[in-house]
Design an enzyme around this catalytic site. Structure first.
Site, short mmCIF file in Angstrom:
data_model
loop_
_atom_site.label_atom_id
_atom_site.label_comp_id
_atom_site.label_asym_id
_atom_site.label_seq_id
_atom_site.Cartn_x
_atom_site.Cartn_y
_atom_site.Cartn_z
N GLU A 283 0.83 -1.21 0.00
CA GLU A 283 0.00 0.00 0.00
C GLU A 283 0.86 1.26 0.00
OE1 GLU A 283 -2.94 0.18 -0.75
OE2 GLU A 283 -3.51 -1.91 -0.56
N TYR B 258 -6.98 6.52 3.32
CA TYR B 258 -7.05 5.41 2.38
C TYR B 258 -6.26 4.19 2.88
CZ TYR B 258 -5.56 2.21 -1.11
OH TYR B 258 -5.26 1.03 -1.74
N ASP C 185 -9.98 4.98 -2.88
CA ASP C 185 -8.80 5.40 -3.62
C ASP C 185 -9.25 6.05 -4.94
OD1 ASP C 185 -9.58 3.24 -5.17
OD2 ASP C 185 -7.52 2.94 -5.85
#
Length: 317
Positions: free
Chosen positions: A62, A145, A163
DNA sequence: TAGACGTGGTG
DNA sequence: TCACCAAGTCT
């Protein structure tokens, strides 16, 4: 075909889920199934989605995927996890090693923050990536996020994961616009929450599926509506795919900016095995004022450590 | 809250 | 060719 209503109720509303094609439009479960079934057949086989990818692997992916395409992340991700298979492994090394291993992924402050997150995980969470959304959010480099993504993808929790891909899918399917607003709005969060499936596993699946739909089908430049599993319910299609109106979207300039200079300076330091003299850095940019400003900025950010005698290196602490 | 923050592929 | 774009965060 009726478009997805912006005020869709969660699928728990059984009165609404019962009648397919009821007055309120397509029910949540129908929409969820369409996207998740598509995902089952079309999801890319990415390493951070495999069963052996733990929370740390998900978190690393991520961080790397923030503003960075999958294809460029893949090789760095593999090397990173091979070298630092746990947060404690990364935390045990100097932050400069994280910056070096980051390579040319861009936005190297992410490397520093990922290192900082690993240290915090070691200090505050016994070396385990926390599963609590608030605890994730408190880690450096973890925003709205990423906290939702790690909680959802690594721990199977129910979170609205917003996102750029999901925001675009919802902008089109729900709001009938080609693109979402510049910054995430309360209205977008409301839509995302309303469409979130009730049970945790399905919600987590939905989050990954909507992201993948945006990445592979509902793309920014040329959407492939022919291959879209919810094209019949898309408000943007129903409206004739109107072009984006309003002010032009914020562009990114790069050439000649401090960012470019910072990149060149840091590239020199990444490649160097020993402290680098000022003169070596001076060669990457001929305008001295901007060059000095860029270097100062890197030092202020903790990406570069100044030593005595006009020497510089990646940070040891 | 608008702007800073890297890099490289692509239509 | 050259803007646009890519799983955002921080200040």
């Amino acid at each position: 075909m009726t478009a997805i209503p912006a005020d869709s109720k969660p699928s728990a509303d059984s009165a609404e889920t019962a009648g397919a094609g009821g007055p309120a439009g397509p029910s949540g479960p129908v929409l969820h199934s369409a996207v998740i079934d598509w995902f089952d057949g079309h999801a890319r086989d990415l390493p951070w989605r495999r069963p052996d990818a733990g929370p740390w692997a998900v978190m690393v992916s991520e961080f790397m995927l923030q503003q960075t395409p999958v294809n460029r992340v893949l090789p760095v991700y593999e090397q990173w996890l091979a070298r630092w298979p746990s947060p404690a492994d990364l935390a045990a090394e100097p932050p400069g090693e994280a910056v070096r291993a980051w390579g040319r992924l861009g936005y190297p402050r992410r490397a520093l923050r990922l290192h900082g997150a690993a240290v915090a995980i070691r200090e505050r969470h016994g070396g385990r990536v926390p599963s609590d959304h608030a605890e994730l959010l408190a880690l450096p480099g973890v925003g709205e996020y990423t906290a939702a993504a790690v909680a959802s993808f690594a721990y199977g929790q129910r979170h609205a994961v917003l996102d750029t891909n999901v925001r675009r899918v919802f902008a089109r399917a729900v709001s009938g616009r080609e693109f979402p607003p510049d910054a995430t709005t309360a209205a977008e969060r409301k839509v995302a929450r309303a469409l979130l499936p009730d049970d945790e596993p399905t919600a987590a699946r939905w989050a990954a599926a909507t992201m993948e739909l945006g990445a592979l089908v509902c793309t920014a430049r040329t959407p492939h509506c022919v291959r879209c599993p919810i094209t019949a319910q898309c408000a943007w299609r129903a409206a004739g795919s109107p072009a984006h109106d309003g002010p032009p979207r914020r562009g990114q300039t790069y050439a000649g900016t401090d960012r470019q200079v910072r990149g060149k300076l840091l590239a020199v330091l990444r490649e160097a095995v020993a402290p680098v003299p000022q003169a070596a850095l001076d060669r990457v940019w001929d305008e001295p004022v901007q060059r000095a400003r860029a270097l100062d900025g890197l030092v202020a950010d903790g990406l570069v450590e100044p030593l005595d005698g006009g020497l510089y290196r990646l940070p040891l602490s």
